[in-house]
Design an enzyme around this catalytic site. Sequence first.
Site, mmCIF file in Angstrom:
data_model
loop_
_atom_site.group_PDB
_atom_site.id
_atom_site.type_symbol
_atom_site.label_atom_id
_atom_site.label_comp_id
_atom_site.label_asym_id
_atom_site.label_seq_id
_atom_site.Cartn_x
_atom_site.Cartn_y
_atom_site.Cartn_z
ATOM 1 N N HIS A 59 0.844 -1.203 0.000
ATOM 2 C CA HIS A 59 0.000 0.000 0.000
ATOM 3 C C HIS A 59 0.871 1.243 0.000
ATOM 4 O O HIS A 59 2.091 1.155 0.108
ATOM 5 C CB HIS A 59 -0.993 -0.011 1.166
ATOM 6 C CG HIS A 59 -0.384 0.136 2.527
ATOM 7 N ND1 HIS A 59 0.397 -0.841 3.106
ATOM 8 C CD2 HIS A 59 -0.445 1.146 3.439
ATOM 9 C CE1 HIS A 59 0.777 -0.441 4.312
ATOM 10 N NE2 HIS A 59 0.289 0.765 4.535
ATOM 11 N N HIS A 61 1.525 3.956 1.866
ATOM 12 C CA HIS A 61 2.095 4.751 2.961
ATOM 13 C C HIS A 61 3.625 4.795 2.888
ATOM 14 O O HIS A 61 4.278 3.831 2.495
ATOM 15 C CB HIS A 61 1.639 4.209 4.315
ATOM 16 C CG HIS A 61 0.180 4.499 4.587
ATOM 17 N ND1 HIS A 61 -0.580 3.750 5.438
ATOM 18 C CD2 HIS A 61 -0.627 5.475 4.095
ATOM 19 C CE1 HIS A 61 -1.819 4.248 5.472
ATOM 20 N NE2 HIS A 61 -1.865 5.286 4.656
ATOM 21 N N HIS A 176 4.502 -4.446 10.988
ATOM 22 C CA HIS A 176 4.875 -3.721 12.206
ATOM 23 C C HIS A 176 4.950 -4.657 13.408
ATOM 24 O O HIS A 176 4.197 -5.632 13.490
ATOM 25 C CB HIS A 176 3.855 -2.615 12.542
ATOM 26 C CG HIS A 176 3.882 -1.462 11.583
ATOM 27 N ND1 HIS A 176 4.683 -0.355 11.772
ATOM 28 C CD2 HIS A 176 3.207 -1.257 10.431
ATOM 29 C CE1 HIS A 176 4.490 0.502 10.772
ATOM 30 N NE2 HIS A 176 3.603 -0.019 9.942
HETATM 31 FE FE FE Z 1 2.771 0.978 8.158
HETATM 32 ZN ZN ZN Z 2 0.144 1.842 6.492
#
Ligand code: FE
Ligand code: ZN
Length: 269
Positions: A59, A61, A176
């Site tokens: 994605h 980001h 993450h």
């Molecule tokens: Fe992220």
């Molecule tokens: Zn993200």
Amino acid sequence: MTPLRAELAVLTVPAFQDNYLWLIHDGVNAAVVDPGDAEPILAALRTHGLTLTAILLTHHHADHIGGVPRLLQAYQVPVFGPRNDGIGAVTHPLGEGDRVAVPGLELACTVLDVPGHTLGHIAYVRETPGEHWLFCGDTLFGAGCGRLFEGTPAQMKSSLDKLAALPDDTLVYCAHEYTLSNLRFAQAVEPANKALQMRVENDSKLRGTHLPTVPSNIAIEKATNPFLRATEPAILASLVAAGRLPAGADAAPDAVSAFAALREWKNVF
Ligand code: FE
Ligand code: ZN
């Protein structure tokens, strides 16, 4: 002499505060998933004597794509990524059901659309028998899920359902290290869950020695991740007790409302 190729393996490359960049390699070539930063990837490639052959993005980001320009200066490789997430660097746009033969590696992945965190977010699934891998970016986390920056609760819920339907032994390579913080929330909403208590013990030990809790697998997530368990009676009862669902809502649960209430509660937990 041609270097010897090994079984595919995944290197964990930490970046920033809590990101994991994933380097899939065979001892010779490597593909990187979500290189938010180029330097740790270039360093890992040097250390392990690997050549970058592909970039895979989930994605748009910055902590997932920020390293792409610098990597492309060093390696002219194709960039696979979502068709609908506005990433200019993508050379091979992908969507639901597409299959990727990753250049340089004996690696085939299937693409899933998993909107919610962003609208165009995709995930990569390796379905080789005995080697089920999921690269899901910021959609499913260890004991948690991504924030709904762009999508609706209904979209995210159905994206998570898709991931939960993968085989139990699918390794979940999320982007993450949020597991312990997610587990604190999970325990608050489902305090009597035994599998959850075992996971807290196990993952606390790992973090105590700075080891990653990622990857987990789909079986563990189904047993402990509240966002895959929103309609469990104990969780519905917690939502009602916390005033996040109306009294009686646990008698006739609506899965999307329960998921939405859980996500909103976590935002302020
Ligand atoms: Fe992220
Ligand atoms: Zn993200």
